[in-house]
Design an enzyme around this catalytic site. Structure first.
Site, PDB file in Angstrom:
ATOM      1  CE  LYS A  76      -3.834   2.098   2.633  1.00 24.38           C
ATOM      2  NZ  LYS A  76      -4.717   1.981   3.801  1.00 24.38           N
ATOM      3  CB  SER A 151      -8.049   4.015   2.963  1.00 21.98           C
ATOM      4  OG  SER A 151      -7.205   3.324   3.878  1.00 21.98           O
ATOM      5  CB  SER A 175      -8.521   1.106   5.737  1.00 23.27           C
ATOM      6  OG  SER A 175      -9.227   2.297   5.593  1.00 23.27           O
TER       7      SER A 175
HETATM    8  N1  GLN Z   1     -13.124   4.701   6.440  1.00 26.04           N
HETATM    9  C1  GLN Z   1     -12.534   5.130   7.664  1.00 26.04           C
HETATM   10  C2  GLN Z   1     -12.092   6.568   7.526  1.00 26.04           C
HETATM   11  O1  GLN Z   1     -12.374   7.134   6.536  1.00 26.04           O
HETATM   12  C3  GLN Z   1     -11.386   4.236   8.035  1.00 26.04           C
HETATM   13  C4  GLN Z   1     -10.188   4.461   7.226  1.00 26.04           C
HETATM   14  C5  GLN Z   1      -9.044   3.577   7.587  1.00 26.04           C
HETATM   15  O2  GLN Z   1      -9.228   2.547   8.231  1.00 26.04           O
HETATM   16  N2  GLN Z   1      -7.857   4.006   7.215  1.00 26.04           N
HETATM   17  O3  GLN Z   1     -11.486   7.122   8.367  1.00 26.04           O
END
Ligand code: GLN
Length: 484
Positions: A76, A151, A175
């Site tokens: 990532k 994400s 995410s």
């Molecule tokens: N969707 C959540 C956010 O927008 C979690 C994102 C994540 O786990 N990095 O913060």
């Protein structure tokens, strides 16, 4: 070749069915062929990948092969890679080349894995759909009109489409698990502190955790064997021995006590997703597990609590991107204030700005007690819910996400609906627990994920429980049409 799991590739490399160089070329060709459609990678450096592969072939020939030697893994783009661009999905870091490797990246290097590329992601990991990336939306290979989740959407889409055998992800509020669910793959978020955060660009430091995204639980165990462990460069990493996560995969689940939180099956859950999850749970009953209803009464506080704590920590972490110490710098600044203001205005996208503003507000004098301190107290109540649940059950099961992948553009105008995508995953981060999402069928022709939550440092159990399900089902072996 590309549908093989890591475990099968290891066999193939050992038996000299193919070399790492052949394998890596095959995957690079697949990326070239399919990633114009999916947009799952931000950077692919074929020269680096092929050099890693040749080095790995030498390591194998010399009899020094380790588990992941010669296997292409995507990182990532939140993990710093020395000499290769690390963008975190942001214009802010569009030209950032880290002078060092993240611990996770270094660990893969040390065992001779091949760096297949850097995957697309929501900007600074803020999002649930991969639409906030400066590099454009990622498409879900099961339906290119749909989002892959976020994400870690690039990692999930690339593994689902078999452009790489496995990838890393990070999970602050869901995410790893939510995109794994939406793309029909396996994604494990370890216990907070199990995997080093060093060199993983910080979003919300008390919640962020890296983990593997793979086809199978067995592959996730092989990956976690490499990723887990104490790191003196991360003060929150935990100094606790790392078991061999592959050694307990075959344990029986007979007598396993499964808790189903009633709050995870109520209003807001798409009935078709709920049905698929219930069918999956029946499989466990057939294998001799027992099921009981439990309650996690503070579940409804998880999303609002997270959206105070995560933005607060992000507003602090992202202050380093000021065009001086790190990040994009505007042209011809008039003075210092202008330099800060324009660099940050130009470098950050809308969602990141929204989070910074919420966080700065929540932390400001006079509001700190009302918001941040209050949120931390509720966080404790949420942890207590799990503590009580684990006195009665071994694992908790439920849906990973309230519905299947939604269409691109469908939720971008409505942040609250977007935030609710993580309603079943966020509490796990607030408590610091491990959780996994595994493929558990389809609803409306799109994948459904089963989430399994364990007690602290019980990754081995989660992987075992997942592996046993994958032995009696084949959802994890399904490949999206057009990518077979
Ligand atoms: N969707 C959540 C956010 O927008 C979690 C994102 C994540 O786990 N990095 O913060």
């Amino acid at each position: 070749m590309h549908t093989k799991t890591i475990a099968e590739i290891i066999e193939g490399l050992r038996n000299k069915q193919f070399s790492s160089e052949e394998l890596t070329k095959a995957y690079l060709d697949r990326i070239k062929q399919h990633d114009k459609t999916l947009n799952s990678f931000i950077t692919v450096d074929a020269d680096v990948a092929l050099k890693n592969a040749r080095d790995a072939d030498k390591k194998i020939a010399d009899g020094n092969a380790e588990s992941l030697t010669g296997i292409p893994i995507a990182q990532k783009d939140i993990f710093c890679t020395q000499g290769i661009k690390t963008t975190c999905g942001s214009k802010m870091l569009d030209n950032f080349i880290a002078p060092y490797n993240a611990t996770t990246v270094q660990k893969f290097n040390d065992v001779g894995a091949v760096l297949a590329g850097k995957t697309n992601m929501d900007e600074f990991a803020m999002g649930s759909s991969n639409e906030t990336s400066f590099y454009g939306a990622v498409k879900n290979p099961w339906d290119t009109n749909a989002v892959p989740g976020g994400s870690s959407g690039g990692s999930a889409a690339s593994v689902a489409a078999r452009l790489v055998p496995a990838a890393t992800g990070t999970d602050t509020g869901g995410s790893i698990r939510q995109p794994a669910a939406l793309c029909g793959i396996t994604g494990l978020k370890p216990t907070y502190g199990r995997v080093s955060r060093y060199g993983m660009i910080a979003f919300a430091s008390s919640l962020d955790q890296g983990g593997p995204m793979t086809q199978t639980a067995e592959d996730a165990a092989i990956m976690l064997n490499v990723m887990a462990g104490f790191d003196q460069r991360d003060s929150t990493s935990v100094n606790k021995p790392v078991p061999d996560y592959t050694s307990t995969l075959e344990d029986s689940v007979k007598g396993l006590k499964i808790g189903l939180p009633k709050e995870y099956f109520g209003e807001g859950l798409d009935p078709a997703v709920g049905d698929a999850v219930q069918v999956a749970i029946k499989e466990y009953e057939k294998m001799g597990a027992t099921v009981q209803e439990i309650s996690l009464p503070n579940t409804h506080f998880a999303v609002p609590t997270y959206y105070v704590i995560a933005p607060a920590e992000c507003s602090s972490n992202l202050s380093r991107f000021d065009g001086v110490r790190f990040g994009h710098r505007c042209d011809n600044p008039k003075d210092l204030m202008d330099l800060y203001t324009r660099s940050r205005s130009e470098g950050f996208g809308e969602e990141v700005k929204r989070r910074i503003m919420i966080g700065a507000y929540a932390l400001s004098a006079g509001y700190y007690d009302a918001y941040y301190l209050k949120a931390q107290k509720i966080r404790q109540l949420i942890s207590n819910d799990f503590k009580q649940a684990f006195e009665k059950v071994d694992v908790i099961m439920g849906p990973t996400a309230p519905d299947v992948a939604f269409n691109i553009g469908e939720r971008t105008e409505d942040p609250v609906t977007m935030y609710l995508s993580d309603i079943y995953t966020i509490a796990v981060n607030l408590a610091g627990l491990p959780g996994i999402s595994i493929p558990a069928g389809f609803a409306k022709d799109r994948p459904v994920g089963l989430q399994i939550i364990g007690n602290y440092f019980e990754e081995a159990r989660l992987l075992n429980v997942s592996h046993q399900y994958q032995k009696v089902t084949d959802w994890h072996r399904r490949v999206p049409k057009g990518f077979e």
